[in-house]
Design a protein around this motif. Structure first.
Motif, PDB file in Angstrom:
ATOM      1  N   ALA A 101       0.827  -1.212   0.000  1.00 58.84           N
ATOM      2  CA  ALA A 101       0.000   0.000   0.000  1.00 58.84           C
ATOM      3  C   ALA A 101       0.858   1.257   0.000  1.00 58.84           C
ATOM      4  O   ALA A 101       0.598   2.210  -0.747  1.00 58.84           O
ATOM      5  CB  ALA A 101      -0.928  -0.010   1.215  1.00 58.84           C
ATOM      6  N   ALA A 102       1.905   1.276   0.843  1.00 64.51           N
ATOM      7  CA  ALA A 102       2.748   2.463   0.944  1.00 64.51           C
ATOM      8  C   ALA A 102       3.489   2.735  -0.366  1.00 64.51           C
ATOM      9  O   ALA A 102       3.571   3.880  -0.822  1.00 64.51           O
ATOM     10  CB  ALA A 102       3.745   2.302   2.094  1.00 64.51           C
ATOM     11  N   TYR A 103       4.038   1.691  -0.975  1.00 57.99           N
ATOM     12  CA  TYR A 103       4.722   1.879  -2.251  1.00 57.99           C
ATOM     13  C   TYR A 103       3.741   2.356  -3.328  1.00 57.99           C
ATOM     14  O   TYR A 103       4.072   3.208  -4.156  1.00 57.99           O
ATOM     15  CB  TYR A 103       5.382   0.574  -2.691  1.00 57.99           C
ATOM     16  CG  TYR A 103       6.691   0.269  -2.007  1.00 57.99           C
ATOM     17  CD1 TYR A 103       7.691   1.231  -1.936  1.00 57.99           C
ATOM     18  CD2 TYR A 103       6.932  -0.985  -1.447  1.00 57.99           C
ATOM     19  CE1 TYR A 103       8.906   0.947  -1.312  1.00 57.99           C
ATOM     20  CE2 TYR A 103       8.132  -1.279  -0.830  1.00 57.99           C
ATOM     21  CZ  TYR A 103       9.126  -0.304  -0.765  1.00 57.99           C
ATOM     22  OH  TYR A 103      10.321  -0.587  -0.146  1.00 57.99           O
ATOM     23  N   ALA A 104       2.529   1.800  -3.310  1.00 55.90           N
ATOM     24  CA  ALA A 104       1.537   2.209  -4.313  1.00 55.90           C
ATOM     25  C   ALA A 104       1.171   3.685  -4.154  1.00 55.90           C
ATOM     26  O   ALA A 104       1.080   4.420  -5.143  1.00 55.90           O
ATOM     27  CB  ALA A 104       0.300   1.329  -4.201  1.00 55.90           C
ATOM     28  N   LYS A 123       4.470  -3.957  -6.569  1.00 55.51           N
ATOM     29  CA  LYS A 123       4.237  -5.274  -7.158  1.00 55.51           C
ATOM     30  C   LYS A 123       5.093  -6.346  -6.484  1.00 55.51           C
ATOM     31  O   LYS A 123       4.635  -7.464  -6.221  1.00 55.51           O
ATOM     32  CB  LYS A 123       4.541  -5.223  -8.654  1.00 55.51           C
ATOM     33  CG  LYS A 123       4.231  -6.521  -9.396  1.00 55.51           C
ATOM     34  CD  LYS A 123       4.491  -6.364 -10.890  1.00 55.51           C
ATOM     35  CE  LYS A 123       4.178  -7.678 -11.619  1.00 55.51           C
ATOM     36  NZ  LYS A 123       4.444  -7.549 -13.094  1.00 55.51           N
ATOM     37  N   ALA A 124       6.344  -5.993  -6.168  1.00 59.25           N
ATOM     38  CA  ALA A 124       7.230  -6.933  -5.484  1.00 59.25           C
ATOM     39  C   ALA A 124       6.701  -7.275  -4.091  1.00 59.25           C
ATOM     40  O   ALA A 124       6.775  -8.436  -3.653  1.00 59.25           O
ATOM     41  CB  ALA A 124       8.637  -6.347  -5.382  1.00 59.25           C
ATOM     42  N   ALA A 125       6.157  -6.287  -3.384  1.00 55.56           N
ATOM     43  CA  ALA A 125       5.594  -6.539  -2.056  1.00 55.56           C
ATOM     44  C   ALA A 125       4.383  -7.460  -2.145  1.00 55.56           C
ATOM     45  O   ALA A 125       4.206  -8.359  -1.308  1.00 55.56           O
ATOM     46  CB  ALA A 125       5.214  -5.220  -1.388  1.00 55.56           C
ATOM     47  N   TYR A 130      -4.365 -14.669  -1.228  1.00 58.53           N
ATOM     48  CA  TYR A 130      -4.878 -13.542  -0.440  1.00 58.53           C
ATOM     49  C   TYR A 130      -5.417 -12.461  -1.375  1.00 58.53           C
ATOM     50  O   TYR A 130      -4.882 -12.236  -2.471  1.00 58.53           O
ATOM     51  CB  TYR A 130      -3.786 -12.956   0.447  1.00 58.53           C
ATOM     52  CG  TYR A 130      -4.348 -12.203   1.631  1.00 58.53           C
ATOM     53  CD1 TYR A 130      -4.813 -12.885   2.749  1.00 58.53           C
ATOM     54  CD2 TYR A 130      -4.427 -10.824   1.632  1.00 58.53           C
ATOM     55  CE1 TYR A 130      -5.341 -12.201   3.835  1.00 58.53           C
ATOM     56  CE2 TYR A 130      -4.947 -10.127   2.720  1.00 58.53           C
ATOM     57  CZ  TYR A 130      -5.408 -10.828   3.812  1.00 58.53           C
ATOM     58  OH  TYR A 130      -5.932 -10.159   4.881  1.00 58.53           O
ATOM     59  N   THR A 131      -6.495 -11.807  -0.940  1.00 60.74           N
ATOM     60  CA  THR A 131      -7.172 -10.824  -1.790  1.00 60.74           C
ATOM     61  C   THR A 131      -7.450  -9.529  -1.037  1.00 60.74           C
ATOM     62  O   THR A 131      -7.355  -9.475   0.194  1.00 60.74           O
ATOM     63  CB  THR A 131      -8.517 -11.384  -2.280  1.00 60.74           C
ATOM     64  OG1 THR A 131      -9.376 -11.597  -1.142  1.00 60.74           O
ATOM     65  CG2 THR A 131      -8.334 -12.692  -3.052  1.00 60.74           C
ATOM     66  N   LEU A 191      -3.827  -1.347  -1.648  1.00 61.50           N
ATOM     67  CA  LEU A 191      -3.671  -2.706  -2.166  1.00 61.50           C
ATOM     68  C   LEU A 191      -4.240  -2.823  -3.578  1.00 61.50           C
ATOM     69  O   LEU A 191      -3.681  -3.535  -4.426  1.00 61.50           O
ATOM     70  CB  LEU A 191      -4.353  -3.706  -1.228  1.00 61.50           C
ATOM     71  CG  LEU A 191      -3.686  -3.888   0.141  1.00 61.50           C
ATOM     72  CD1 LEU A 191      -4.521  -4.810   1.022  1.00 61.50           C
ATOM     73  CD2 LEU A 191      -2.275  -4.439  -0.016  1.00 61.50           C
ATOM     74  N   ARG A 192      -5.334  -2.121  -3.815  1.00 57.71           N
ATOM     75  CA  ARG A 192      -5.884  -2.121  -5.174  1.00 57.71           C
ATOM     76  C   ARG A 192      -4.909  -1.458  -6.150  1.00 57.71           C
ATOM     77  O   ARG A 192      -4.670  -1.963  -7.253  1.00 57.71           O
ATOM     78  CB  ARG A 192      -7.228  -1.397  -5.193  1.00 57.71           C
ATOM     79  CG  ARG A 192      -8.347  -2.118  -4.442  1.00 57.71           C
ATOM     80  CD  ARG A 192      -9.706  -1.505  -4.727  1.00 57.71           C
ATOM     81  NE  ARG A 192     -10.766  -2.250  -4.037  1.00 57.71           N
ATOM     82  CZ  ARG A 192     -11.437  -1.813  -2.981  1.00 57.71           C
ATOM     83  NH1 ARG A 192     -11.178  -0.592  -2.494  1.00 57.71           N
ATOM     84  NH2 ARG A 192     -12.358  -2.550  -2.416  1.00 57.71           N
ATOM     85  N   LYS A 193      -4.335  -0.340  -5.730  1.00 59.93           N
ATOM     86  CA  LYS A 193      -3.355   0.343  -6.574  1.00 59.93           C
ATOM     87  C   LYS A 193      -2.145  -0.551  -6.845  1.00 59.93           C
ATOM     88  O   LYS A 193      -1.524  -0.479  -7.910  1.00 59.93           O
ATOM     89  CB  LYS A 193      -2.880   1.635  -5.891  1.00 59.93           C
ATOM     90  CG  LYS A 193      -3.893   2.768  -5.861  1.00 59.93           C
ATOM     91  CD  LYS A 193      -3.315   3.949  -5.065  1.00 59.93           C
ATOM     92  CE  LYS A 193      -4.252   5.140  -5.053  1.00 59.93           C
ATOM     93  NZ  LYS A 193      -4.266   5.825  -6.357  1.00 59.93           N
ATOM     94  N   ALA A 194      -1.789  -1.371  -5.847  1.00 61.19           N
ATOM     95  CA  ALA A 194      -0.618  -2.232  -5.979  1.00 61.19           C
ATOM     96  C   ALA A 194      -0.868  -3.431  -6.876  1.00 61.19           C
ATOM     97  O   ALA A 194       0.072  -4.142  -7.237  1.00 61.19           O
ATOM     98  CB  ALA A 194      -0.166  -2.701  -4.592  1.00 61.19           C
ATOM     99  N   GLY A 195      -2.131  -3.687  -7.187  1.00 64.53           N
ATOM    100  CA  GLY A 195      -2.448  -4.780  -8.101  1.00 64.53           C
ATOM    101  C   GLY A 195      -2.845  -6.086  -7.448  1.00 64.53           C
ATOM    102  O   GLY A 195      -2.916  -7.124  -8.124  1.00 64.53           O
TER     103      GLY A 195
END
Length: 647
Positions: A587-590, A599-601, A612-613, A639-643
């Motif tokens: 979330a923070a990276y996104a 994406k790596a996280a 997990y969703t 989390l949505r932004k992170a994919g």
């Protein structure tokens, strides 16, 4: 040949930096620059002028100032922080400007153009990143000048090693919460600009500064860059987790006692005595006792007491051995100076196993006399260590606690439940078994191992309520009762229990960690961090220390302090992978626009929690507090932004 002697003088240096400047510029460049310019004009400039200071340099998001008086420098810093809180009132927390400030008194070299350099400046620059957002950090040289002139609640952090500074520096801090609560009558010098309608503190952080000192020809010069998060090993958590600092006078670690019995199976007996002594020593007035979980990381390892002293920040190391032959018990122990390696005290205790509690109380009393300190609550100690009615039941209870203290797992917890249950069949009122079974049942609930959550909560609550009636000041019991309240989402009641546990045993690391966690669950993320830091200080090598680092990270995440969250969660996963830390990292990276890292996280999260969703996180049900849920939604969106897959 013309020789110019460098001009030098003794001055107080103030270094300030905007927290998360690059993030703020990325989110709203025009608005951030406009507010920063107004801040300099309306708050910083007038405060420095009123305190008779001088700005040496101002570049980008920070500045260096000098003062002829340490008192004026500290009052100026407070004036700036209070004025900033007023200036940013009404601005969303993730967009508000916050400063960190470091102050040092030292000798500096004065350039012809008025610029200053040298260790006097360097120390102030190294103190600035150690300050909380909205807070102040000062060196001992400054503190010694202001301690009798200003009535501010400074906190002593001990001596810290600062990068590129030759010797450890005594560090004192004034947290943002204390600054926000100060009134005009709290100080004695009138120079600071007066402010009103202070905004309550809501952000605390341990981040990086904006100064990078470069060595050139043996002299220092300054390179100014935008603010960025520190590497995890430069945060105050790293300092607390093992680097040198001044140890409290009565600071001690009890190393695991050696089992000298012929039977290796008797290890649990020696471990039990070590754990009891660790708890009992916390009743010595003014003691700082390293937690049992950190002490046990040294079990069965070669010991260098001086190195342990440096790693844990303690003055004394207590070690010993236990020999059990039938019903006879012999304890041998020695107290060693961690500074010199010299043996200060040694003693031998022996008697029947039925008198083990009396032997332990006598042990602590003799040790207290050798250190010239007072043993408090002696009668309470005796009641905790009362003779068991059934020795076999007592033995089973010890085995139960040995199982609880193994690596946390379903199998070990179930083994503990069996031992405690068997003990209670032999002696239904055995205190150690009552407390142990209550703890084990709550472990099932907290770790989501329970097949019947409500039944286990009620079972634990019934046991611990009965126990606390007899032992109302047992810190471990108060923590279990707090866990019962926490599981039922009665967070205020849980917080009261954890506070009571800390009063009963100020060296109980888990109580501090859980207090911080519950503060977060009850919508007070800003209040969580100091408690977690204290837990880490008491037990820096605890098996759960990575989780405590995550709790700090999670508090920053809830306050949308993304850079600080990233730093602390990386510290967490560097110790041991933890799935929830990867949630916050994603979330923070996104939110900071780092798609590759986000994406790596997510990838690391799915390795630990396959399938997990976003929905699972959104409906996890950690808390029902409205403020918590409002902040929590930012993580869900991140989390949505992170994919991460939605369902």
């Amino acid at each position: 040949m013309d020789q110019t002697i460098a001009d030098r003088r003794l001055v107080t240096i103030l270094v300030a930096d905007v927290v998360g400047y690059s993030r703020l510029i990325g989110a709203d460049e025009t608005g951030t620059l406009r507010r920063l310019k107004a801040l300099r004009r309306d708050v910083i400039g007038p405060s420095i002028a009123a305190s008779k200071g001088r700005i040496i340099k101002t570049v980008g998001d920070g500045f260096i100032a000098e003062f002829g008086s340490a008192v004026r420098a500290v009052n100026c810093a407070i004036s700036i922080q209070q004025g900033l809180a007023r200036h940013e009132a009404g601005i969303a927390e993730d967009r508000a400007l916050r400063l960190r400030i470091g102050i040092n008194l030292g000798d500096v070299v004065v350039e012809p153009d008025g610029d200053l350099y040298g260790d006097g400046v360097n120390v102030a620059a190294r103190l600035e990143p150690l300050s909380e957002a909205g807070g102040i950090c000062l060196s001992r040289s400054v503190y010694d000048q202001v301690r009798d002139k200003l009535r501010y609640p400074f906190q002593d952090r001990g001596k810290l090693e600062l990068k590129n500074i030759a010797r450890p520096v005594g560090v004192f801090s004034l947290p943002a919460s204390a600054i926000a609560d100060l009134t005009d009558t709290d100080e004695q010098v009138p120079e600071p600009v007066k402010t009103s309608n202070r905004k309550p503190w809501k952000a605390t952080a341990v981040g990086a500064g904006f100064l990078t000192l470069l060595a050139a020809g043996g002299l220092g010069w300054w390179s100014w860059t935008a603010s960025k998060a520190p590497a995890p090993n430069q945060t105050i958590a790293a300092k607390l987790a093992g680097e040198t600092r001044e140890a409290p006078r009565l600071s001690i670690v009890v190393l695991p006692f050696s089992n000298l019995s012929n039977d290796p199976e008797q290890d649990y007996f020696a471990d039990s005595i070590t754990e009891d002594l660790t708890t009992d020593l916390s009743h010595l007035a003014g003691s700082f006792v390293i937690a049992r979980n950190t002490a046990f990381t040294y079990k069965n390892k070669p010991v260098d007491v001086k190195q342990i002293g440096r790693e844990l920040g303690v003055r004394y190391v207590l070690e010993g051995s236990v020999r059990r032959t039938g019903e006879k018990v012999v304890l041998n122990s020695q107290l060693i100076s961690a500074e010199t390696g010299a043996h200060i005290w040694s003693d031998r205790f022996d008697g029947d196993r039925s008198r083990l509690g009396d032997l332990q109380v006598e042990f602590v009393a003799r040790l207290a006399r050798s250190l010239d300190v007072q043993l408090t609550e002696a009668e309470s100690l005796r009641s905790f260590r009362e003779r068991p009615v059934n020795l076999d039941a007592s033995d089973l209870a010890m085995r139960g606690w040995a199982s609880l203290n193994k690596q946390r797992s379903v199998a070990n917890n179930n083994e503990a439940v069996q031992y405690f249950s068997q003990a209670l069949k032999l002696d239904p009122n055995l205190p150690r078994a009552v407390l142990g079974l209550s703890r084990a049942l709550m472990n099932k609930v907290i770790n989501r191992w329970s097949e019947d959550i409500q039944a286990d909560i009620e079972g634990s609550d019934g046991l611990i309520t009965k126990y606390i009636e007899k032992f109302p000041s047992d810190a471990a019991a108060l923590v279990v009762k707090g866990d019962v309240f926490r599981s039922n989402k009665h967070f205020d009641a849980a917080l009261a229990m954890y506070d009571a546990a800390i009063v009963a045993n100020r060296n109980f690391a888990a109580a501090y960690a859980l207090k911080g966690h519950v503060s977060l669950l009850s919508g007070k993320a800003y209040a969580a961090i100091p408690s977690e830091i204290e837990a880490i200080r008491i037990s820096p090598r605890d098996p759960l220390v990575n989780v405590w680092y995550y709790f700090v990270c999670h508090a920053h995440t809830h306050m949308a302090q993304w850079e600080e969250a990233i730093a602390w969660c990386n510290k967490c996963v560097a110790i041991s992978p933890f799935w929830q830390a990867y949630i916050d990292l994603a979330a923070a990276y996104a939110w900071t626009g780092r798609a590759y890292e986000a994406k790596a996280a997510v990838s690391e999260l799915l390795k630990l929690m396959p399938g997990y969703t976003v929905k699972k996180w959104a409906t996890a049900g950690w808390s029902n507090h409205s403020r918590f849920l409002e902040e929590y939604q930012l993580i869900v969106e991140g989390l949505r932004k992170a994919g991460l897959q939605e369902e």
